[in-house]
Write a protein that holds these residues in place. Structure first.
Motif, PDB file in Angstrom:
ATOM      1  N   UNK A   1      33.747 -16.965 -31.653  1.00  0.00           N
ATOM      2  CA  UNK A   1      34.924 -16.117 -31.615  1.00  0.00           C
ATOM      3  C   UNK A   1      36.120 -16.995 -31.276  1.00  0.00           C
ATOM      4  N   UNK A   2      37.005 -17.210 -32.242  1.00  0.00           N
ATOM      5  CA  UNK A   2      38.082 -18.174 -32.068  1.00  0.00           C
ATOM      6  C   UNK A   2      39.230 -17.635 -31.218  1.00  0.00           C
ATOM      7  N   UNK A   3      39.803 -18.543 -30.423  1.00  0.00           N
ATOM      8  CA  UNK A   3      40.944 -18.190 -29.587  1.00  0.00           C
ATOM      9  C   UNK A   3      42.252 -18.258 -30.360  1.00  0.00           C
ATOM     10  N   UNK A   4      42.328 -19.161 -31.336  1.00  0.00           N
ATOM     11  CA  UNK A   4      43.585 -19.391 -32.047  1.00  0.00           C
ATOM     12  C   UNK A   4      43.646 -18.550 -33.322  1.00  0.00           C
ATOM     13  N   UNK A   5      44.722 -17.773 -33.509  1.00  0.00           N
ATOM     14  CA  UNK A   5      44.826 -16.927 -34.709  1.00  0.00           C
ATOM     15  C   UNK A   5      44.658 -17.695 -36.010  1.00  0.00           C
ATOM     16  N   UNK A   6      45.094 -18.965 -36.051  1.00  0.00           N
ATOM     17  CA  UNK A   6      45.001 -19.752 -37.284  1.00  0.00           C
ATOM     18  C   UNK A   6      43.562 -19.958 -37.728  1.00  0.00           C
TER      19      UNK A   6
END
Length: 402
Positions: A175-180
């Motif tokens: 689950x990524x923290x950065x929207x990109x």
């Protein structure tokens, strides 16, 4: 007669590597400009042709040691031939709240017309403002900047380690923290859910959970996992991952390691990776200060600590000592080579690791300690702040003897 592919499995960082997933740099990197590279998490604009040459040499070095190389782009194309997978990934794209009603309809109609290869390219390389031929009369499109993307490119696909981690015979889709990077896991999850090679794969972690990224997860030994908690992985994510692996019987101990929330130390594997069953190479400036909180299996994870990481790790691994390869670097050289991913190595087997050639001093100290180093070029590949470990997702390693 060709041997059947190795079954997905990993219980360590150093067991003999059999199969790895890579992503060869592609048109998504050509979307990087000085205007957007910061938002897309790159520190520079890579020379794409040279990056491809460097990556091809990396893949060939792995093949030369008997490693099967799977390419993410091939898996995406093959997965998109499955109708349910196609629906899954296009739905994720169309869920982008920036699109609005009219533009969402136009983008959906475009995606419906694309065959799997073309669709895969759009999903990875994005869709520029000027490339959309319908939907231009919508307010959303009209008020977009001409440099905007209707579908954002995914240049960080290069770093396949981050979007999934095999733990035993199950996979954690992160689950990524950065929207990109958030859309990357849609492609990864689709592969593991719908590609014939991974039929029946169980997911031990999913993108909807709290933030956990693969670069923060080290499989120290069978049953022992270290998780960096910092810029990209939250304490809640580490706790959730611990609970999930305990419930599945995939680990008995998870160590949570607080690390500085800085660009240079975005993931645990930027400061520490394993190079032998009982040895790590670690950024010397933090080796003595890194601590661990220990979670062990129970009705809910039992927490103890903090204590020095090396002490906690040795206890959990049931060894006398976790050795640190002493790089003996002066503070300036140590900082330079850490920035250039000198500590970000990929083990092919115990005491055999891939590293960037540019980190001359770190590599020399590794070899003095008995670690064979496979040197690869990375002048262009490193512009996204990642080394050999970041660029590789081990799908299959031989189990370590307990």
């Amino acid at each position: 007669m060709t041997a059947p592919p190795a079954k997905p499995y990993a219980d360590s960082e150093v067991g003999r590597l059999r199969t790895v997933m890579l992503h060869r740099p592609g048109p998504e990197l050509k979307r990087l400009t000085p205007r957007n590279n910061d938002d897309l998490l790159f520190d520079g604009i890579p020379w794409v042709g040279r990056a491809q040459e460097e990556h091809d040499a990396f893949a060939e070095a792995l093949r030369g040691h008997g490693v099967e190389v799977l390419y993410l782009a091939d898996l995406v194309r093959e997965t998109l031939a499955v109708p349910d997978a196609r629906a899954m990934v296009t739905e994720a794209v169309l869920a982008d709240p920036r699109l609005g009603v009219g533009l969402r309809k136009a983008v959906g109609q475009l995606l419906d017309t694309l065959e799997p290869t073309a669709l895969a390219e759009v999903l990875m390389a994005g869709l520029a403002h000027h490339e959309l031929r319908t939907g231009r009369d919508t307010l959303t499109y009209t008020l977009m900047d001409e440099h905007d993307f209707v579908i954002d490119p995914l240049p960080n696909l290069l770093f396949t380690r981050d979007s999934s981690v095999w733990i035993g015979d199950q996979v954690a889709v992160t689950s990524f923290a950065m929207p990109a990077r958030s859309r990357e896991t849609t492609l990864t999850e689709a592969i593991y859910t719908h590609h014939p090679r991974f039929a029946g794969t169980e997911l031990v972690y999913e993108p909807g959970f709290e933030h956990v990224e693969g670069g923060d997860v080290l499989l120290l030994a069978p049953g022992v996992i270290a998780v960096g908690v910092g810029e990209r992985t939250t304490p809640a994510g580490a706790e959730r991952l611990a609970q999930r692996v305990f419930e599945r019987g995939l680990a008995h101990t998870v160590l949570a390691l607080p690390i500085a929330q800085e660009r240079a130390t975005m993931h645990l594997d930027t400061i520490c990776t394993m190079v032998d069953v009982d040895a790590v190479v670690m950024y010397p400036n933090i080796a003595d200060s890194l601590v661990a909180y220990t979670m062990t299996a129970g009705e809910q994870p039992r927490l103890t600590g903090p204590e020095p990481f090396l002490t906690a790790a040795a206890k959990a691994m049931r060894i006398d000592m976790l050795r640190v390869i002493d790089t003996g670097l002066d503070p300036v050289t140590a900082e330079r080579e850490q920035w250039d991913d000198g500590n970000n190595t990929l083990c092919i087997e115990p005491r055999l690791a891939v590293a960037y050639e540019r980190n001359i001093e770190t590599n020399a100290r590794l070899e003095e300690a008995g670690i064979e180093v496979v040197r690869i070029a990375g002048s262009e590949l490193g512009s996204g702040r990642g080394g050999p470990r970041c660029m590789s997702c081990p799908v299959s390693r031989e189990p370590l003897q307990r």
